[in-house]
Enzyme design. Structure first.
Site, short mmCIF file in Angstrom:
data_model
loop_
_atom_site.label_atom_id
_atom_site.label_comp_id
_atom_site.label_asym_id
_atom_site.label_seq_id
_atom_site.Cartn_x
_atom_site.Cartn_y
_atom_site.Cartn_z
N ASP A 105 0.85 -1.20 0.00
CA ASP A 105 0.00 0.00 0.00
C ASP A 105 0.88 1.24 0.00
OD1 ASP A 105 -2.15 -1.69 0.22
OD2 ASP A 105 -2.31 -1.48 2.39
N1 URA Z 1 -1.23 -5.94 3.90
C1 URA Z 1 -1.73 -4.69 3.92
O1 URA Z 1 -2.74 -4.42 4.52
N2 URA Z 1 -1.03 -3.73 3.26
C2 URA Z 1 0.11 -3.96 2.60
O2 URA Z 1 0.70 -3.03 2.04
C3 URA Z 1 0.62 -5.26 2.58
C4 URA Z 1 -0.08 -6.24 3.24
#
Ligand code: URA
Length: 250
Positions: A105
């Site tokens: 993310d």
């Molecule tokens: N899980 C999440 O919630 N975000 C990420 O970036 C990676 C795994």
């Protein structure tokens, strides 16, 4: 390695677009083994032929592999009209076809493999392979033994299936004063955890904690399969993978 067209060779090594390198060839600015190349479709052997472009030797690199400690605020993409991308952070890159293996993310930090090796990416991301991904997180709330058991069983994050069994380690739980951390109420709990999952669903870690009534406030990936984030890399820094790391992944 099999022989390939000269214009493709040069374009893949970042000497310009196919049209630009064709122009340079026609101007006599490209040599193969010391002799001016005549046509863009001439075949070269990347292992044995010596190619120069505007007087500089251009070695052919088939695959590039970089470990990036992704900072928050950049997107896991090759191009983006609004935000900076993880590929854009690899200043040393030679090939134009690099991409991130999987996504983190925008606000997540940590380990991201950047390569152009599609087969390796496929193996690491295939849902059938169940490659371990290890995350460190700071969570608002008190992470408990019950959460650990729930994650080990699998939790409902709103998809068709429960998550696969995941391993939750509670590293620290503390009650913090509101003034220190900007928490909404005095004496709120914060926890630090390490979580190993074997899938890569959208926002998976955040949704797993939501499923047990908690919020991830900081997330960092620290391992993917055999590849461990190098602690010497500050956020935003990257380095080439070592031969040993590449061998272990492959
Ligand atoms: N899980 C999440 O919630 N975000 C990420 O970036 C990676 C795994």
């Amino acid at each position: 390695m099999s022989r390939m067209r000269l214009d493709r060779y040069l374009a893949e090594m970042g000497c310009g677009t196919r049209t630009q390198v064709k122009k340079e060839i026609s101007r006599g600015n490209v040599n193969i083994n010391g002799k001016a190349a005549l046509r863009p479709e001439e075949k070269v052997d990347p292992d044995t032929d010596r190619v120069t472009f505007q007087g500089t030797e251009i070695s052919y690199i088939r695959y590039e592999y970089y470990m990036l400690n992704k900072p928050a605020g950049v997107v896991s993409a090759t191009e983006d009209s609004r935000d900076g991308t993880v590929v854009g952070l690899i200043g040393e890159r030679q090939r134009k076809d690099l991409f991130p293996v999987g996504r983190l993310d925008k606000d997540t930090e940590g380990l991201l493999l950047i390569t152009n090796d599609g087969d390796l990416a496929h193996r690491l991301l295939s849902p059938k392979k169940h490659v371990d991904k290890v995350y460190f997180a700071r969570v608002a709330g008190e992470v408990t033994e019950e959460d650990k058991e729930a994650f080990a069983r699998g939790v409902d994050i709103g998809d068709e299936k429960l998550t696969l069994p995941a391993e939750l380690e509670i590293l620290r739980v503390e009650k913090e004063a509101a003034a220190e951390k900007g928490a909404a109420s005095e004496g709120m709990f914060f926890s630090e955890i390490r979580l190993t999952i074997r899938e890569g669903r959208f926002h998976q870690v955040k949704r797993m904690f939501q499923a047990v009534g908690k919020e991830v406030v900081y997330l960092k990936r620290i391992r993917m399969g055999s590849l461990v984030l190098d602690e010497d890399l500050k956020t935003g820094e990257y380095r080439k993978l070592t031969e040993e790391e590449i061998r272990a992944l492959c």
